[in-house]
Each structure stands twice: as structure tokens, then as C-alpha cells.
Design a protein around this motif. Structure first.
Motif, PDB file in Angstrom:
ATOM      1  N   THR A 275       0.561  17.787  64.231  1.00 35.06           N
ATOM      2  CA  THR A 275       0.251  18.883  65.164  1.00 35.06           C
ATOM      3  C   THR A 275       0.219  18.377  66.606  1.00 35.06           C
ATOM      4  OG1 THR A 275      -0.985  20.012  63.459  1.00 35.06           O
ATOM      5  CG2 THR A 275      -1.536  20.603  65.726  1.00 35.06           C
TER       6      THR A 275
ATOM      7  N   THR B  64       1.739  20.541  61.333  1.00 33.79           N
ATOM      8  CA  THR B  64       2.259  21.843  61.746  1.00 33.79           C
ATOM      9  C   THR B  64       3.677  21.998  61.223  1.00 33.79           C
ATOM     10  OG1 THR B  64       0.857  22.016  63.699  1.00 33.79           O
ATOM     11  CG2 THR B  64       2.953  23.208  63.782  1.00 33.79           C
TER      12      THR B  64
ATOM     13  N   SER C  31      -0.455  25.763  61.396  1.00 33.97           N
ATOM     14  CA  SER C  31      -1.020  24.407  61.341  1.00 33.97           C
ATOM     15  C   SER C  31      -2.058  24.335  60.232  1.00 33.97           C
ATOM     16  CB  SER C  31      -1.702  24.058  62.661  1.00 33.97           C
ATOM     17  OG  SER C  31      -0.789  24.174  63.719  1.00 33.97           O
TER      18      SER C  31
ATOM     19  N   GLU D  69      -4.760  21.312  57.833  1.00 32.96           N
ATOM     20  CA  GLU D  69      -5.210  19.936  57.618  1.00 32.96           C
ATOM     21  C   GLU D  69      -5.091  19.593  56.143  1.00 32.96           C
ATOM     22  OE1 GLU D  69      -9.022  18.800  59.287  1.00 32.96           O
ATOM     23  OE2 GLU D  69      -8.589  20.170  60.962  1.00 32.96           O
ATOM     24  N   ARG D  70      -4.594  18.416  55.864  1.00 32.58           N
ATOM     25  CA  ARG D  70      -4.527  17.971  54.466  1.00 32.58           C
ATOM     26  C   ARG D  70      -4.862  16.477  54.451  1.00 32.58           C
ATOM     27  NH1 ARG D  70      -5.140  21.149  52.227  1.00 32.58           N
ATOM     28  NH2 ARG D  70      -3.375  22.431  51.669  1.00 32.58           N
ATOM     29  N   HIS D  71      -5.831  16.091  53.618  1.00 28.30           N
ATOM     30  CA  HIS D  71      -6.362  14.728  53.638  1.00 28.30           C
ATOM     31  C   HIS D  71      -6.758  14.385  55.073  1.00 28.30           C
ATOM     32  CE1 HIS D  71      -5.056  14.881  49.592  1.00 28.30           C
ATOM     33  NE2 HIS D  71      -3.775  14.933  49.921  1.00 28.30           N
ATOM     34  N   GLU D  72      -6.240  13.274  55.608  1.00 32.11           N
ATOM     35  CA  GLU D  72      -6.679  12.959  56.976  1.00 32.11           C
ATOM     36  C   GLU D  72      -5.676  13.453  58.023  1.00 32.11           C
ATOM     37  OE1 GLU D  72      -4.407   9.545  55.343  1.00 32.11           O
ATOM     38  OE2 GLU D  72      -5.858  11.014  54.623  1.00 32.11           O
ATOM     39  N   ASP D  73      -4.651  14.239  57.606  1.00 31.08           N
ATOM     40  CA  ASP D  73      -3.596  14.631  58.546  1.00 31.08           C
ATOM     41  C   ASP D  73      -3.766  16.053  59.084  1.00 31.08           C
ATOM     42  OD1 ASP D  73      -2.219  12.209  58.099  1.00 31.08           O
ATOM     43  OD2 ASP D  73      -1.412  13.032  56.222  1.00 31.08           O
ATOM     44  N   ARG D  74      -3.450  16.218  60.362  1.00 34.62           N
ATOM     45  CA  ARG D  74      -3.331  17.566  60.946  1.00 34.62           C
ATOM     46  C   ARG D  74      -1.840  17.811  61.130  1.00 34.62           C
ATOM     47  NH1 ARG D  74      -5.566  18.097  66.165  1.00 34.62           N
ATOM     48  NH2 ARG D  74      -5.396  20.336  65.893  1.00 34.62           N
TER      49      ARG D  74
END
Ligand code: AMP
Length: 422
Positions: free
Chosen positions: A39, A68, A59, A61-66
């Protein structure tokens, strides 16, 4: 978001093939980047205060990722260009892409939430020569796709110091009218007054019409670049209009901006077929060892398809098999298989219908030939091959079918070319 069913997909395939063929002649190679990017990439490069980033990105969030789902192609290409250190291996790179983009916009005619863009990027050439070449190529692409009524709009937004001066000039102009502006624009007046210029709020539009233009504050280098672009467009005989109101909705642009707009009114307010510009600062921002100048554009495929009156000559199967009994099904399938191996599109009608109904279907599909397999044909190892345009028919030995089909098709193609004067 739309489904594209097979009958419509044929138009997409032709457009895509034509686009790929043209850009290949200018030396562009295809890049395929992921649909998902961090993102942060879009927020930093497109600008936190743009409509795309503030309101339209999908956008999550999944696990530690942001992440898009990409709203446009340029930022991902630039990320890939830097990540793979392409500048170290070639001084100038020409890339193109073709694929879906996602923006949670308010749906309207010509505005979708999943839409498709074909785009090009040039890295490593500061222009204005390649800017003119790119704009000329855009006109060629659009013309080749059957769009006739369009206009090329160009503007320059200058580089860093020009834009800072322009921001000050806009602030000075809008500040006395602050209360008349819409809420979004009042906020933008403090953070990024340039964005007020692409506001769709009618209250803002009236004020924008009288705003100072960037051309009036262009630094000498920027003005020289813009003059060079116009001179080269003249030399290439590309008709264009200088459009001081053209600012485009993304923050990353520097110097050259351009759009191709449809002039027939068919697209209503969404009249931009494609848009692009220079973004000389992005590659440096993304952490490249040294800055690399760049320019690109993106074309909206749905909009082009809506206005391109591309003569859609229907194409059908080369040979439509009409077996008149179940006993003939196996032979029909085997003969069709042989023809397909030599590259022909074949259809085998296994519904057990009457000959009349099968031939009606062959006509509706625009088949060139029909191969009829009745009792007598089966007994003699033959096929009746009927030309559906000319109406003539002949008995052909099953073994000789591929040659007979090729011969008949060559005659049909020759006649069609004669008729269209090719
Ligand atoms: P942009 O990436 O905003 O500069 O847009 C470039 C081109 O993509 C436009 O000129 C349109 O043809 C097309 N486009 C942008 N947004 C949409 C959308 N939501 N639906 C359909 N086409 C779009």
C-alpha cells in the motif's frame, strides 16, 4: 466490474493484438507485475491526498503486510525497474503492460471499478524527443483501433522549483475565496492546492477557471523542454492543443502532461481515452542509486472499445460438420480432428437434429463450409462439402478432405479480398 463473454472477448483480443504489434515496432517489451503491491508504494508515489489514494484503493492487511490491489500500472513498473536494477544494464528501457486495474470509484458511464489499461513507460530519456515520439505513438494506436474523433491535449507542470512556485501562486489566488470552496478543497488549500484544480465539485470548478496557469510560472529549463516538445509535435504533424487546465489526478507528474480526449461526445464526461506524463522524480524516490527520468501513459480499454467502430467482420468456423445419423458421429469427429490438426476451426453438430436445422446453425455461426455426412456418403467413404457463401457443393473422398477444405477456403478468402479491394 463486468464479465466479458466470448462474443465480446473477440474484440478485446483484436485490440490487444493490434496494441502489442504497434508498440513492438517502437521497441517496447512487455512487463508483467503482480496485481498486489505494498500500500505504501501507492500512497507515496500517487500521493496521499489524491482521490485515487484517499478514496478509491482496495487495500487490506494480511499477516504483517499492508497490501493494495493496483489502481494503476506506473508505480508497480517503477518499483520493478528499481528492484531489478535495470538502469545498471541498459541506459534506456521501453516497457509496456496490459491488464486489470481496480478503483472503488462511483460507477458511471465509462467508469468501472475493475477496468483495464494498456500502458507504456520509457525510462532513462529526459525528453522532449521521446515525449513527442510517445504522444505520436498514442495517436497512432488510437487511430489503428478505429477511433477517429479525438484531440491531443498537452501541458507542462514543470519540475520541483516550478511546482513549488505554482503552489504558492494557487494558494494566493484561492485563499481570499476559501469560504466558497468545497470542504475537500478547503483542506487541500493547506496541504496540496494543485489538487483543487481537478476537483469535480461545481463550486470549485467556477473558481478554477480563473486560476493562474502553470505556464505563467514555468522555470526557464521547463519552458525550454515544453517548447521543444511542441516543436517536435509540429514536425511529426501531430495536431494538439495546449491545455493549461490539464493537471491530471496523480501527484507524481513533472513537466510533460498529455491526454487524448474523444471529441464526438459519445463518452459524456468521461472523455479521456488515455492520459500520461513525465515523472522524473519517482525512480529516485524509490531508492534507485541515481535518479532516472521517465515518462508513460495508460489507455482505458473499455472506453476505447466503446468508441472504436472497428469493422467487426464476424469470423466463423472453417468447416461445420453435419452428420445425418448417429452412425456418422464417429467419422465426423475423426475428420474434424484431422482438420483441426492442420489448423482449421471445426464444429461438429452432435445434437441429432435435421440437416436443415444444422445448416441454419452453420450459417448463424458464419461457417465457411459445411461437411455433410449422410448414409450414402458413409457407404462410399465420401463427404458432401458445401460452400455456405457460394452455395456450390461437391462430393469429396474422406481422405482428400483436408486438401479440398484448404482449396475452398483459399477461393473464399481470395473472393473476400477482391470484394474489399485488399
Ligand atoms: P489514469 O490512470 O487515471 O490516468 O487513467 C488513464 C485512463 O484510464 C483514462 O483516460 C481512462 O481511459 C482509463 N480509466 C481510468 N479510470 C477508469 C475507470 N474507473 N473506469 C474505466 N476507465 C478508466
Amino acid at each position: 466490474m463486468k464479465d466479458i463473454l466470448p462474443a465480446e472477448a473477440v474484440r478485446w483480443q483484436r485490440l490487444e493484438a493490434s496494441y502489442r504489434a504497434i508498440v513492438a515496432r517502437y521497441g517496447y517489451g512487455e512487463v508483467r507485475t503482480p496485481l498486489l503491491e505494498a500500500t505504501e508504494l501507492f500512497v507515496r508515489e500517487i500521493g496521499a491526498d489524491t482521490d485515487v489514494v484517499a478514496k478509491e484503493m482496495y487495500s487490506f492487511e494480511r499477516h504483517e503486510d499492508r497490501l493494495t490491489v493496483r489502481p494503476e500500472g506506473t508505480a508497480g513498473c517503477a518499483r520493478a525497474y528499481v528492484q531489478h536494477n535495470v538502469a545498471a544494464v541498459e541506459p534506456v528501457s521501453r516497457w509496456y503492460y496490459f491488464g486489470p486495474m481496480f478503483r472503488a470509484e462511483r460507477p458511471a458511464k465509462g467508469r468501472y471499478r475493475q477496468f483495464h489499461q494498456a500502458g507504456c513507460e520509457i525510462y532513462g530519456d529526459p525528453g522532449p524527443g521521446c515525449d513527442a515520439e510517445l504522444i505520436d505513438m498514442c495517436a497512432e494506436i488510437v487511430r489503428a483501433l478505429g477511433v477517429k474523433a479525438f484531440a491531443v491535449h498537452v501541458n507542462s507542470i514543470g519540475s520541483g522549483p516550478t511546482r513549488a512556485r505554482y503552489r504558492d501562486a494557487l494558494r494566493a489566488y484561492f485563499e481570499p475565496h476559501r469560504a466558497q470552496l468545497g470542504e475537500d478543497s478547503q483542506r487541500r488549500l493547506d496541504v496540496n492546492p494543485l489538487r483543487i484544480l481537478d476537483s469535480k465539485d461545481p463550486r470549485d470548478k467556477e473558481l478554477c477557471a480563473g486560476a493562474p496557469t502553470v505556464v505563467s510560472v514555468l522555470a526557464e529549463d521547463d519552458a525550454k523542454h515544453f517548447d521543444g516538445l511542441r516543436r517536435l509535435l509540429d514536425e511529426l504533424q501531430v495536431p494538439y492543443v495546449v491545455d493549461p487546465q490539464l493537471v491530471r489526478g496523480l501527484d507524481y507528474y513533472t513537466r510533460t502532461l498529455f491526454e487524448l480526449k474523444i471529441t464526438s461526445g459519445e463518452l459524456g464526461a468521461q472523455d479521456a481515452l488515455l492520459g500520461g506524463g513525465r515523472y522524473d522524480e519517482m525512480i529516485g524516490h524509490l531508492g534507485a542509486k541515481k535518479p532516472v527520468p521517465a515518462i508513460g501513459f495508460a489507455m482505458g480499454i473499455e472506453r476505447v472499445l466503446e468508441v472504436s467502430a472497428a469493422a467487426d467482420v464476424p469470423r466463423g468456423p472453417a468447416c461445420y460438420f453435419a452428420p445425418l445419423s448417429e452412425a456418422a458421429h464417429g467419422k465426423a469427429l475423426a475428420l474434424a480432428k484431422r482438420l483441426r490438426l492442420s489448423g482449421h476451426w471445426c464444429e461438429v453438430d452432435l445434437r441429432g437434429n435435421s440437416m436443415k436445422s444444422m445448416l441454419r446453425r452453420a450459417d448463424a455461426m458464419h461457417a465457411a463450409l459445411a461437411a455433410i455426412l449422410g448414409e450414402d456418403e458413409l457407404a462410399k467413404g465420401e463427404v458432401t462439402l458445401k460452400s455456405l457463401q457460394g452455395g456450390d457443393q461437391a462430393r469429396v473422398a474422406m481422405d482428400a478432405l483436408p486438401e479440398a477444405v484448404a482449396r475452398k477456403l483459399a477461393v473464399a478468402t481470395g473472393a473476400a479480398e477482391k470484394a474489399t479491394g485488399d
